[in-house]
Scaffold this active site. Structure first.
Site, short mmCIF file in Angstrom:
data_model
loop_
_atom_site.label_atom_id
_atom_site.label_comp_id
_atom_site.label_asym_id
_atom_site.label_seq_id
_atom_site.Cartn_x
_atom_site.Cartn_y
_atom_site.Cartn_z
CB CYS A 8 82.19 59.40 39.90
SG CYS A 8 83.57 58.29 40.24
N GLY A 66 81.73 56.56 35.42
CA GLY A 66 81.52 55.31 34.72
C GLY A 66 82.76 54.45 34.74
CB CYS A 109 72.83 51.88 36.09
SG CYS A 109 73.11 51.02 37.66
CE1 TYR A 155 72.70 52.62 49.33
CE2 TYR A 155 74.40 52.38 47.66
CZ TYR A 155 74.03 52.65 48.97
OH TYR A 155 74.99 52.94 49.90
CB SER A 196 68.70 53.74 49.78
OG SER A 196 69.52 52.75 50.34
CG ASP A 236 68.99 47.33 53.42
OD1 ASP A 236 68.96 48.48 52.95
OD2 ASP A 236 69.99 46.84 53.95
CG ASP A 237 69.78 49.51 49.44
OD1 ASP A 237 70.73 48.89 48.97
OD2 ASP A 237 69.88 50.25 50.44
CB CYS A 241 78.62 46.18 38.14
SG CYS A 241 78.32 47.62 37.08
CB CYS A 248 72.29 47.94 32.39
SG CYS A 248 73.60 46.75 32.83
#
Length: 489
Positions: free
Chosen positions: A20, A125, A261, A267, A308, A370-371, A407, A458
């Site tokens: 978000c 989060g 993160c 990304y 990305s 690619d990511d 995650c 993380c």
């Protein structure tokens, strides 16, 4: 009642979703600004972080008015709506759901009236102990209108506010009760507050507009869109308070290692953003550099999967000496809300979003960067696109380590069984995707890409090393409870 825990994901095109984006702005007392219009501009810049819903809450003379709905920023707001939202303080939010389904009730900000005043909150989060807190509130008679963890956070702040002398002290007290990832903006009748969890999982920065209006945003690209000056990042565990044009800071006393993160750099974030001192664009190019060192291969051209994957492809090309080229063309007019055709039409949906540029790849040995790889379905179809366009060889390079773990901190990664890398070797994945070779960024290199970052990382989705205790699995719709058969309710 016990909440069932099972991971569900609706990730389209085999991609991990952003989380978000949050924004806040406050002008000094007596200064007239159109805070709603500024919030609208900032949310547009943060649209990449969430496309399911958008909302803005505006404060005018202590009265908070909120407008939000499902959809993109441009569809939720128009000129008339913004003109009807006067005020010199505002917070805003763009949402992708990691807890709770897609409906208006789950859109943010969440605005409520309680015994000590008004309050609006926007949150980026995920709280790992939301279920326990919600159950506690329900047993006290609390009634929830949404199925997201942000409403749990709001009620927790309100409960603490009844015991504290100020809203900022209530936020500090709340930080001792909640666990997980949260970068949030809180608006009371007189104050704008921003807070970041002690681990610093999610980004949050401070800016200054016109020399006296403080702004908070998930990324610096939102500050740039407004023409605001970057001041600094909100520190992990910090609570920032803006009151009458003055900024002051408080810190919670929770001691822990910082765990930003790392996937923000790979990304999530826009490449023109600077997060915790590190350039996102340069971090992605660094990932490409390490990929070229760790997984070299003879080829004629390096291409990136838009968008990305492009910076990492440029980095790979730059450090390998193999020319960079545009091999995949993206349809810029397809929204992420594009309705997927049936399962048998998936290939068509990929072709609608991306198509191969035959003149750039025909007869050539191609490195496609690619990511990430989640389920592996889309990258397999992209490989077929390249082969159908005449590529002699297709070598795939991924600018992240393999996803092997879910995650719990605000990223929509499917349950382990849906991850291609779960219980598979790189060679097994290569065969499934259909490439001539496959290489992932090492975990060691991944931890080096964000040059200049002031925080630790993380990387639990790759390593399985979670910085805090987590449940066995997470469920996106954990508060969407079906009525049991035979129930009398």
């Amino acid at each position: 009642m016990k909440y069932r825990i099972k991971r569900q994901s609706s990730t389209p095109f085999d991609k991990v979703h952003e989380e978000c984006g949050v924004f806040g702005i406050a002008a000094p007392e007596g200064k007239e600004i159109s805070a709603a219009h500024d919030a609208y501009t900032a949310l547009f810049a943060l649209q990449h972080r969430g496309q399911e819903a958008a909302g803005i809450a505006v404060n005018k003379n202590g009265v908070i008015h909120c407008h939000k709905d499902v959809g993109l920023v441009s569809s939720v707001f128009d000129q008339k709506t913004l003109d009807r939202m006067p005020g010199s303080m505002a917070i805003g939010h763009v949402r992708y759901s990691t807890t709770g389904d897609t409906r208006r009730e789950n859109a943010q900000p969440i605005s409520i009236t309680h015994v000590k005043g008004n309050l609006a909150v926007a949150h980026n989060g995920n709280l790992v102990n939301a279920g326990e807190l919600r159950r506690e509130i329900e047993l006290d008679g609390g009634i929830f209108r949404s199925s997201n963890d942000t409403e749990v956070l709001v009620y927790t702040i309100v409960k603490e506010r009844l015991k504290c002398a100020s809203i900022e002290e209530a936020v500090l007290s709340t930080m001792k009760r909640i666990e997980g990832a949260y970068s949030l903006v809180v608006m009371s009748p007189r104050k704008l507050i921003a807070a970041r969890d002690p681990h610093g999982f999610r980004p949050l920065c401070i800016g200054l507009l016109d020399g006296d209006c403080y702004v908070f945003a998930s990324e610096t690209c939102a500050l740039d869109a407004l023409g605001a000056k970057f001041v600094r990042d909100v520190e992990p565990g910090e609570v920032c308070v803006v009151e009458n044009g003055k900024l002051r800071s408080m810190h919670c006393d929770i001691k822990c290692k910082t765990s930003a993160c790392v996937f923000e750099y790979i990304y999530f974030a826009r490449p023109d953003s600077i997060i915790d001192g590190a350039s996102v664009e340069l971090a992605r190019q660094e990932a490409g550099k390490y990929l070229s060192i760790e997984h070299p291969v003879g080829a004629d051209v390096v291409i990136g999967v838009p968008d990305s994957g492009i910076p990492a492809a440029i980095g790979y090309a730059k450090f390998s000496g193999i020319p960079y080229g545009v091999g995949l063309i993206k349809n810029r007019y397809i929204a992420r809300t594009f309705i997927q055709p049936g399962q048998d039409k998936r290939e068509r949906s990929v072709r609608l979003k991306l198509n191969a540029l035959r003149t750039a790849i025909e007869g050539k040995r191609v490195i496609m960067v690619d990511d990430s790889i989640v389920r592996g379905t889309t990258c397999g179809r992209l490989v077929k696109l390249l082969r159908d366009a005449g590529a002699a060889e297709v070598h795939m390079r991924i600018s992240a380590p393999p996803f092997r773990h879910p995650c719990f901190f605000g990223t929509d990664i499917p349950e382990r069984s849906q991850l291609l890398a779960h219980n598979r070797t790189v060679e097994e994945m290569r065969e499934i995707i259909g490439v001539d070779s496959l290489g992932f960024l090492s975990l060691e290199a991944c931890r080096k890409i964000a040059v200049g970052c002031k925080l630790g990382f993380c990387d639990a989705c790759f390593s399985g090393e979670y910085p805090i205790p987590v449940p066995d699995e997470a469920e996106k719709n954990m508060f969407e409870m079906e009525i049991p058969l035979g129930s009398k309710e």
